[in-house]
Scaffold this active site. Sequence first.
Site, short mmCIF file in Angstrom:
data_model
loop_
_atom_site.label_atom_id
_atom_site.label_comp_id
_atom_site.label_asym_id
_atom_site.label_seq_id
_atom_site.Cartn_x
_atom_site.Cartn_y
_atom_site.Cartn_z
N CYS A 112 56.50 27.86 5.12
CA CYS A 112 57.28 27.53 4.82
C CYS A 112 58.81 27.74 4.76
CB CYS A 112 56.87 25.89 4.49
SG CYS A 112 55.71 24.89 4.94
N HIS A 250 63.62 22.14 4.13
CA HIS A 250 62.03 22.59 4.89
C HIS A 250 61.78 20.98 5.47
CE1 HIS A 250 58.27 23.16 5.84
NE2 HIS A 250 57.89 22.61 4.52
N ASN A 280 55.53 18.37 8.79
CA ASN A 280 55.51 19.27 8.31
C ASN A 280 55.29 20.71 9.36
OD1 ASN A 280 55.40 21.74 6.91
ND2 ASN A 280 54.64 20.93 5.43
N1 ACO Z 1 46.13 8.28 3.71
C1 ACO Z 1 45.45 7.54 2.95
N2 ACO Z 1 45.48 7.55 1.26
C2 ACO Z 1 45.21 8.62 0.88
C3 ACO Z 1 45.85 9.94 2.14
C4 ACO Z 1 45.88 9.54 3.13
N3 ACO Z 1 46.38 10.32 4.12
N4 ACO Z 1 45.92 11.50 1.24
C5 ACO Z 1 45.08 10.53 0.68
N5 ACO Z 1 45.09 9.13 -0.31
C6 ACO Z 1 44.75 8.81 -1.13
C7 ACO Z 1 44.39 9.78 -1.50
O1 ACO Z 1 42.90 9.67 -2.18
C8 ACO Z 1 44.95 9.20 -3.99
O2 ACO Z 1 43.82 8.03 -3.85
P1 ACO Z 1 42.96 7.86 -5.48
O3 ACO Z 1 44.49 7.66 -6.14
O4 ACO Z 1 41.65 6.46 -5.25
O5 ACO Z 1 42.36 9.46 -5.55
C9 ACO Z 1 45.83 8.59 -3.43
O6 ACO Z 1 46.05 8.13 -2.27
C10 ACO Z 1 47.21 9.29 -3.99
O7 ACO Z 1 46.75 10.80 -3.62
P2 ACO Z 1 47.65 11.64 -4.52
O8 ACO Z 1 47.82 13.18 -3.41
O9 ACO Z 1 48.29 11.47 -6.15
O10 ACO Z 1 49.36 11.16 -3.33
P3 ACO Z 1 50.79 11.79 -3.98
O11 ACO Z 1 51.71 10.61 -3.78
O12 ACO Z 1 50.94 13.28 -4.68
O13 ACO Z 1 51.28 12.50 -2.03
C11 ACO Z 1 51.37 14.16 -0.88
C12 ACO Z 1 51.01 13.32 -1.72
C13 ACO Z 1 52.08 13.60 0.55
C14 ACO Z 1 51.00 15.61 -0.39
C15 ACO Z 1 52.21 14.82 -2.08
O14 ACO Z 1 51.43 15.08 -3.01
C16 ACO Z 1 53.37 15.85 -1.11
O15 ACO Z 1 53.71 15.53 -0.78
N6 ACO Z 1 53.23 17.46 -1.38
C17 ACO Z 1 54.13 18.23 -1.69
C18 ACO Z 1 53.41 18.05 -0.15
C19 ACO Z 1 54.32 19.85 0.35
O16 ACO Z 1 55.82 20.16 0.25
N7 ACO Z 1 54.01 20.87 0.97
C20 ACO Z 1 54.59 21.84 1.36
C21 ACO Z 1 54.35 23.33 1.66
S1 ACO Z 1 53.36 23.13 3.11
C22 ACO Z 1 53.40 24.59 3.28
O17 ACO Z 1 53.23 25.79 2.98
C23 ACO Z 1 52.40 24.99 5.03
#
Ligand code: ACO
Length: 323
Positions: A112, A250, A280
């Site tokens: 990214c 980004h 993304n």
């Molecule tokens: N729908 C419903 N529930 C989901 C989903 C989904 N799509 N995905 C995960 N969950 C559930 C999980 O299983 C978890 O359930 P549990 O608590 O029963 O175990 C719960 O939701 C919370 O999951 P988390 O992963 O802790 O959710 P979080 O609040 O951290 O959000 C996210 C996840 C959106 C991915 C966040 O961590 C994020 O944005 N991270 C940064 C990603 C990023 O910026 N990447 C950039 C680089 S990408 C690149 O370079 C190609």
Amino acid sequence: MEKFVISHSAVAVPSRVVSNDELATMMDTSDEWIYTRTGIHNRHIVTNEDTSDLAIQVAKQLLVDSGLSATDLDFIIVATMSPDSLSPNTASIVQGAIGAERAFAYDLSAACSGLVFALSTASALLTARYQRGLVIGAEVLSKLVDWQDRSTAVLFGDGAAGFLLERTEAPVGLLAEDLVSIGAKAEFLTAGQLANRNAFAGELKLADPYFKMNGREVYNFAVREVPASLQRALDQTDLQADDIDVFILHQANSRIIQSIAKRFKQPLEKFPMNMVEYGNTSAASVGILLHELRANNLVHSGQKIALVGFGGGLTVGTMLIQL
Ligand code: ACO
């Protein structure tokens, strides 16, 4: 100051739009979960195009808009983490398709941060000796997505964007940059691992083509390292955050962007977002947003803008530029 002008920009996104609601018919997720955590409603997904097809569309549009001939180009850099193939590189496919016979062409892989790393490279090339080139961020991330894995499948989209960059004598171009790699944390975001099945291999390394992301770790990395990188870039100049007109970050997650705006005590209006429509798109995201802002006259020459990519590697790329 490395002087260059972004004289034209262009975007190509697939026409097929996949909404959160449509994904919810395929996996256990919901529009509410995805939107509140990421700011994403839709993403554009290819039906039959590959990465080079999107990049070629961008390149052709840049030539039409600029009135230049392909043979006027000195170089083509394509930033991508989802190339058609390891060889030829995507940029060479573009070069051949548009007939840019004088241009050398190569891909740059920095996830990214790829477009910002590529713009930094292009800025140095123009300063050193060349007159003009294309810098394109192009991704078909949908081929790296495990469509059974809801934790990553909802985040990514396909698309491409690019710029025609030209050397200039005007006082515009690079004010400061800060490029960061943190390879020690590479494991938090991986995709596209290749297998080695050679006749001499000991333990077989299996291919794992799909995104694997520790979302929490990547989130924490972004809210810590992006402000630090932006601050280091500002510290190379006399500028404060207040002096930057627009921050083009980004488009991974609206909460990351809100956190960074707050950290610099800047109004959110200075941090435009469009992940709601595209998700993304990795190396394409900063380019798609900058193009949209230019097309809608929401940025203009004379302004100072920050371009910031962050993601796999792990990497961060910050450029402060004067338009
Ligand atoms: N729908 C419903 N529930 C989901 C989903 C989904 N799509 N995905 C995960 N969950 C559930 C999980 O299983 C978890 O359930 P549990 O608590 O029963 O175990 C719960 O939701 C919370 O999951 P988390 O992963 O802790 O959710 P979080 O609040 O951290 O959000 C996210 C996840 C959106 C991915 C966040 O961590 C994020 O944005 N991270 C940064 C990603 C990023 O910026 N990447 C950039 C680089 S990408 C690149 O370079 C190609």
